[in-house]
Structures are given as C-alpha cells and as structure tokens.
Design a protein around this motif. Structure first.
Motif, PDB file in Angstrom:
ATOM      1  N   TYR A 141       0.839  -1.192   0.000  1.00  0.00           N
ATOM      2  CA  TYR A 141       0.000   0.000   0.000  1.00  0.00           C
ATOM      3  C   TYR A 141       0.878   1.247   0.000  1.00  0.00           C
ATOM      4  N   ALA A 181      -5.507   8.558   2.646  1.00  0.00           N
ATOM      5  CA  ALA A 181      -5.736   7.159   2.987  1.00  0.00           C
ATOM      6  C   ALA A 181      -4.794   6.273   2.173  1.00  0.00           C
ATOM      7  N   PRO A 182      -4.468   5.092   2.685  1.00  0.00           N
ATOM      8  CA  PRO A 182      -3.643   4.157   1.910  1.00  0.00           C
ATOM      9  C   PRO A 182      -4.331   3.786   0.604  1.00  0.00           C
ATOM     10  N   LEU A 217      -4.059   0.741  -2.554  1.00  0.00           N
ATOM     11  CA  LEU A 217      -3.496  -0.542  -2.962  1.00  0.00           C
ATOM     12  C   LEU A 217      -2.532  -0.341  -4.125  1.00  0.00           C
ATOM     13  N   ILE A 275      -9.089  -0.730  10.022  1.00  0.00           N
ATOM     14  CA  ILE A 275      -7.654  -0.555  10.201  1.00  0.00           C
ATOM     15  C   ILE A 275      -7.439   0.826  10.811  1.00  0.00           C
ATOM     16  N   GLN A 316      -4.624   3.968  12.477  1.00  0.00           N
ATOM     17  CA  GLN A 316      -3.274   4.512  12.364  1.00  0.00           C
ATOM     18  C   GLN A 316      -3.102   5.638  13.381  1.00  0.00           C
ATOM     19  N   TYR A 375      -9.783   3.701   9.686  1.00  0.00           N
ATOM     20  CA  TYR A 375     -10.191   3.497   8.306  1.00  0.00           C
ATOM     21  C   TYR A 375     -11.033   2.230   8.184  1.00  0.00           C
ATOM     22  N   ASP A 383      -8.758  -3.118  -1.542  1.00  0.00           N
ATOM     23  CA  ASP A 383      -8.640  -2.329  -2.757  1.00  0.00           C
ATOM     24  C   ASP A 383      -9.326  -0.978  -2.703  1.00  0.00           C
ATOM     25  N   TRP A 435     -10.512   2.151   0.127  1.00  0.00           N
ATOM     26  CA  TRP A 435     -10.436   2.633   1.496  1.00  0.00           C
ATOM     27  C   TRP A 435     -11.297   3.880   1.659  1.00  0.00           C
ATOM     28  N   GLY A 436     -11.835   4.039   2.864  1.00  0.00           N
ATOM     29  CA  GLY A 436     -12.475   5.296   3.186  1.00  0.00           C
ATOM     30  C   GLY A 436     -11.423   6.362   3.456  1.00  0.00           C
ATOM     31  N   GLN A 437     -11.857   7.579   3.652  1.00  0.00           N
ATOM     32  CA  GLN A 437     -10.919   8.678   3.892  1.00  0.00           C
ATOM     33  C   GLN A 437     -10.380   8.660   5.323  1.00  0.00           C
TER      34      GLN A 437
END
Lengths: 110, 125
Positions: free
Chosen positions: A37, A44-45, A47, B39, B41, B96, B113, B115-117
């Motif tokens: 990532y 945001a990360p 892929l 997830i 952070q 996230y 694949d 992700w939210g903000q």
C-alpha cells in the motif's frame, strides 16, 4: 514492534530505482500473499501491489513486487517526486489469525 | 463506483465505548469474496489491522484487541459497525474502513482495494 519488518526510510534520486524490503516469517509471508500500500501525506492508503506481484488497474508499471521465501520487495523505477510517500507491506498471519502490516517505509525522492 | 465512508465521534472519553460506522456503496457485502475491514493509524505511526467481517458473516479480530472489539454488518443498509470498549488515550488514531476482495472467495487471500478517507478519533478527558 511490527510483525513484518521494513526499513524506516529509503531515499534515491529522480529517475533512479529503489527497492523496499519486507521481512516476515513462515506464518505470514512464507505462506500467504503479500500486498503493498502507498500512503501519500495526509491521505488514505492506496493498494499498490496485490498477490505478491500483481498491479491493480490504474497503477503505474513503474511499480513491481516480488517475493522469495519469507521476504518480499517493492521496486519503484523511474522515481518521480510524486512517489514520495509511506509504503506498507501486509500479509495474513496464520499464527495470529489476522492481518499484519509492516512498520512502513518513508520514501524520499532527493 | 466503490466508496466507503467512516462516521463516528471525533472525541471520546477514557473508559467510554467507541462506535464507528462504515457506510459503503458500489458493492454488496453478501457477494462471495467480499469483506470489510477496520484498520487504524495512530498519529505518525504505522497501520494496524483491527477486525474483518466477510460476506458469509465470519468475523476475525486482532489478537491483541479481541476482547474489546465487536464487528457487525447490516447488509440491507450497506453498513459495517465496529465497537471498541474501554477506550484509552493510546487508542487515539485515524480509523479506516476498507473493502477487501478475494479471488479465492475468502481468507487468507483478501486485498484491500478501496479505502475510506478515515476518521480521526481522539481519546481524552
């Protein structure tokens, strides 16, 4: 301390090639697929690589992934300033029965 | 077009329970091979996986946080909810939600694949 080990930082000049390593064990990288990532500053990360070496649609072919045993690598060729970001590897861990991420590698394009 | 959006309180007090909602569109969580994961952070730190719920309603939790987490889904509303009990200042992080897809139909082959903000949750009295 992350289960997957990445170098905290790497740097290289524009148009050069850089490699980011990700070291794990038989319970994660050694037995399961690795995904990478990219996280741009404040975002945001995203892929970048899935199933060890596959590129999602829309990702530049300057990015490539590989795996050997319990280690994986992300290579970026033709470095550009917009590649400056944090890069994370991830894999399922059979022993922990959960996803594990690397500690992240900050790429600086000199 | 797949989108995910996290919602929940920006500030919680220590010992309180956090409830986060992930509202998504563009896919169905009842489709084989799909999952939604949470997830987080902490500021300036690495990503940490928390929980996953899949199309078959199977649930998986981070070993270190398992006793504090509950994940659930409402397929009709296209929502996934995560609750985390006994919040502590060390839980301050951006949370996230992400869609996972697996060609093989399930674990361990998911990749995240979309992700939210993210939503920043601060734990402070």
């Amino acid at each position: 301390q992350s289960v997957l080990t990445q170098p905290p930082s790497v740097s290289e000049a524009p148009r050069q090639r850089v490699t980011i390593s990700c070291s794990g064990s038989s319970s994660n990288i050694g037995n399961n697929a690795v995904n990478w990532y990219q996280q741009l500053p404040g975002k945001a990360p995203k892929l970048l690589i899935y199933y060890d070496d596959l590129l999602p649609s829309g990702v530049s072919d300057r990015f490539s992934g590989s795996k050997s045993g319990t280690s994986a690598s992300l290579a970026i060729s033709g470095l550009q300033s917009e590649d400056e970001a944090d890069y994370y590897c991830a894999a399922w861990d059979d022993r922990l029965n959960g996803w594990v991420f690397g500690g992240g590698t900050k790429l600086t394009v000199l | 077009q797949v989108t995910l959006r996290e919602s929940g309180p920006a500030l919680v007090k220590p010992t309180q329970t956090l409830t986060l909602t992930c509202t998504f569109s563009g896919f169905s969580l009842s489709t084989s091979g799909m999952c939604v994961s949470w997830i987080r952070q902490p500021p300036g730190k690495a990503l940490e996986w928390l929980a996953l719920i899949d199309w078959d309603d199977d649930k998986y939790y981070s070993t270190s946080l398992k006793t504090r987490l509950t994940i659930s889904k409402d397929t009709s509303k296209n929502q996934v909810v995560l609750t985390m009990t006994n919040m502590d200042p060390v839980d301050t992080a951006t949370y996230y939600c992400a869609r996972g897809y697996s060609y093989g139909g399930g674990l361990p082959d998911y990749y995240f694949d979309y992700w939210g903000q993210g939503t920043l949750v601060t734990v402070s009295s």
